[in-house]
Design a protein around this motif. Sequence first.
Motif, PDB file in Angstrom:
ATOM      1  N   GLY A 146       3.003   8.595   2.831  1.00 11.30           N
ATOM      2  CA  GLY A 146       2.770   8.671   4.270  1.00 11.30           C
ATOM      3  C   GLY A 146       2.283   7.365   4.861  1.00 11.30           C
ATOM      4  O   GLY A 146       1.718   7.341   5.954  1.00 11.30           O
ATOM      5  N   THR A 147       2.507   6.275   4.147  1.00 10.83           N
ATOM      6  CA  THR A 147       2.039   4.977   4.631  1.00 10.83           C
ATOM      7  C   THR A 147       3.064   4.386   5.608  1.00 10.83           C
ATOM      8  O   THR A 147       4.261   4.466   5.360  1.00 10.83           O
ATOM      9  N   PRO A 148       2.588   3.819   6.709  1.00  9.81           N
ATOM     10  CA  PRO A 148       3.540   3.175   7.641  1.00  9.81           C
ATOM     11  C   PRO A 148       4.328   2.056   6.952  1.00  9.81           C
ATOM     12  O   PRO A 148       3.753   1.349   6.131  1.00  9.81           O
ATOM     13  N   ALA A 196      -4.443   0.429  -1.852  1.00 12.14           N
ATOM     14  CA  ALA A 196      -3.871  -0.893  -2.147  1.00 12.14           C
ATOM     15  C   ALA A 196      -3.413  -0.946  -3.603  1.00 12.14           C
ATOM     16  O   ALA A 196      -3.842  -0.130  -4.428  1.00 12.14           O
ATOM     17  N   MET A 216       0.839  -1.194   0.000  1.00 12.50           N
ATOM     18  CA  MET A 216       0.000   0.000   0.000  1.00 12.50           C
ATOM     19  C   MET A 216       0.884   1.259   0.000  1.00 12.50           C
ATOM     20  O   MET A 216       1.973   1.257   0.561  1.00 12.50           O
ATOM     21  N   ARG A 241      -4.953   9.037   2.520  1.00 12.17           N
ATOM     22  CA  ARG A 241      -5.167   7.642   2.929  1.00 12.17           C
ATOM     23  C   ARG A 241      -4.356   6.699   2.036  1.00 12.17           C
ATOM     24  O   ARG A 241      -4.098   7.002   0.858  1.00 12.17           O
ATOM     25  N   SER A 242      -3.979   5.586   2.600  1.00 10.44           N
ATOM     26  CA  SER A 242      -3.216   4.587   1.840  1.00 10.44           C
ATOM     27  C   SER A 242      -4.142   3.828   0.912  1.00 10.44           C
ATOM     28  O   SER A 242      -5.290   3.545   1.264  1.00 10.44           O
ATOM     29  N   PRO A 264      -5.796  14.774   6.353  1.00 13.04           N
ATOM     30  CA  PRO A 264      -4.936  13.621   6.012  1.00 13.04           C
ATOM     31  C   PRO A 264      -5.730  12.315   5.927  1.00 13.04           C
ATOM     32  O   PRO A 264      -5.431  11.464   5.094  1.00 13.04           O
ATOM     33  N   GLN A 265      -6.745  12.178   6.789  1.00 14.34           N
ATOM     34  CA  GLN A 265      -7.492  10.913   6.791  1.00 14.34           C
ATOM     35  C   GLN A 265      -8.253  10.713   5.478  1.00 14.34           C
ATOM     36  O   GLN A 265      -8.494   9.595   5.061  1.00 14.34           O
TER      37      GLN A 265
END
Lengths: 146, 482
Positions: B184-186, B162, B142, B159-160, B154-155
């Motif tokens: 910004g994906t973990p 797939a 992702m 968002r991430s 940001p939400q």
Amino acid sequence: MTGRCRAAAGLLLALGAATALACGHCIEDRVAAVYDYGVAQQAGREGLRVAYLGIAGRSAETAAAAAATGDALRGIAGVAPGTLRVAAAPAAAAFAWSGDEAALARILQTANRRLVAAGLRLELLRVWEAGRGLVEPPPRGAGGRM
Amino acid sequence: MRHPARPPVRGRLAVLLGISLLAARALAGPADPFDESRMDLKPAPATLLKARHTGPYAAGSALSFTAAIKPLDPAHDKTIRLDTSHKIIEIAPGVQYSAWTFGNQVPGPTLRARVGDRIHFSMTNRSDEIAPGSISFQAPMMHSMDFHAAMVSPQDKYRSIAPGQTIAFDFTPNYPGVFMYHCGTPMILEHIASGMYGVVVVEPREGYPTKVDREYVVIQSEFYPKPDPQGHKVDGKPVYVLDTEKVKTKESTYTVFNGRYNGLVEQPLVAKPGERVRLFVLNVGPSNTSSFHVVGTIFDRVWLDGNPRNELRGMQTVLLGSSSSAIVEFRVPEKGKYIMVDHHFANASQGALGLIDASGGTPDTDLEHHNIPATATPTDAQAVQGKQIFEGKCIACHSVGEGNKVGPDLLGVTRRRSDGWLVRWLKSPETMLKSDETAQALLKKFNLPMPDQGLSEADALRLIAYFHWFDQQGKAMKSGEH
């Protein structure tokens, strides 16, 4: 400090905390923490779906919570072997499962019962299904497909 | 005698009111360029699309793909696409790195806009496909987009998504600046360190207050490679992947401009004597600071974060933390090659070097006067790490080609000793001194036992890679003696 000031300070702190949580803690980021392309592909091939869950609780973002979540989910009937993924930060879990929504609900019920002692709870965030991709689960009690 | 006609009372009041308003405005000064009433603070929700992009990984007339940034596209509405991909890139000669990208390049393309423009952005996560002519061994994952130039939820927007998903949203840059964009994906640290970043240049509504002859984008960033544990190779060369431990402890192997070790030495930024140059400088990090400097000139203007309102004059360096930026403007005083450098010289030695070439085509790239020759550091990641170990643990007692110190000069050591002997010696000198004749001879000659530095086998191999490198380099140098 007056009661009103304390209340205002409390509100500011709460807002500050919410802001701090904004990075890496939205739903998709938690999904991303346990997203495994290989698991999704395997699920697609085998006609399974993948559930993505948030781990809630006061000490959710710890290695101990991740371990407890893994222990709680492992071995429950319906959880496809080898597909369980757990992350500590952000706190999330994922697995492929066989069966319908009711089967998933049973899996979560069993896991949550096992997690009560640890003060943790699993919450369904997203479901992946071949052809539909990542979708939001229906609201609790709603019928139909996820 | 008749008095001249006087305006009616109401008319006089109106004139007075008008004068008062003009006076008040004059006293208040010019209009606030950051007036929030002119800003877009109510962006529309992002949309997730079923259809995925095909074809180019980046598109839009407002995008630039090299250091030479294009002039501002005057259109108010700017449609851009920056798809994500995974591919192998060369970050230093012979170092094939498994990167994650925006627009299929590292750094990603540069977006140039103006305050108040409307940016129509879309992105497909194409990490599940291989771009034509590319190679990747990395599993799809992702990704997301975080524009520092935007003021949005940001939400919703960041968002991430797939692999295979597409996200689209609009935003309006409200402030001028040189803004980072990144995934910004973990784990965010890993996504940035793998190459997912770029720049958005936002000009003030009225444009910049100065005129220049050249404009370039310079992006500093760090790489933390380790050999691919799965042993993949490209064209016979080993593939490197992100070292997830070293990135956490900020032990970079390369610090580079525009995605490549000494990349802006290989491809200098061209200027002419007397010209005025504007650099849009961003330090991506992800974790280290830059002290950006151009040897041979002084920054006439520095606009911190790229906003002309944040002006400094006559600066020698500009200090940039991670995700900090500046516009620097300077005059090229005379014919020559002006060296861009991170004046944290440990970073410069890792590749944060570049040239403004105002020589009119002189072929050599002699940087010797500044003691930072482009070849002073190995480019192989193992050897680079070995050099770091050498400088941390060995340099007090050993030199390379400068004669014996407390211990022997190490130039030529790989010709005098086998790698196996060196590994044993570096790992356990005390054990070797008990039984090995060569070790005992060294002790007799230097009267000081080699201390045990607690090196692991991996560290010993890194040091030996560095020894091999300088022995290759040192063929023209005199051999060390001991």
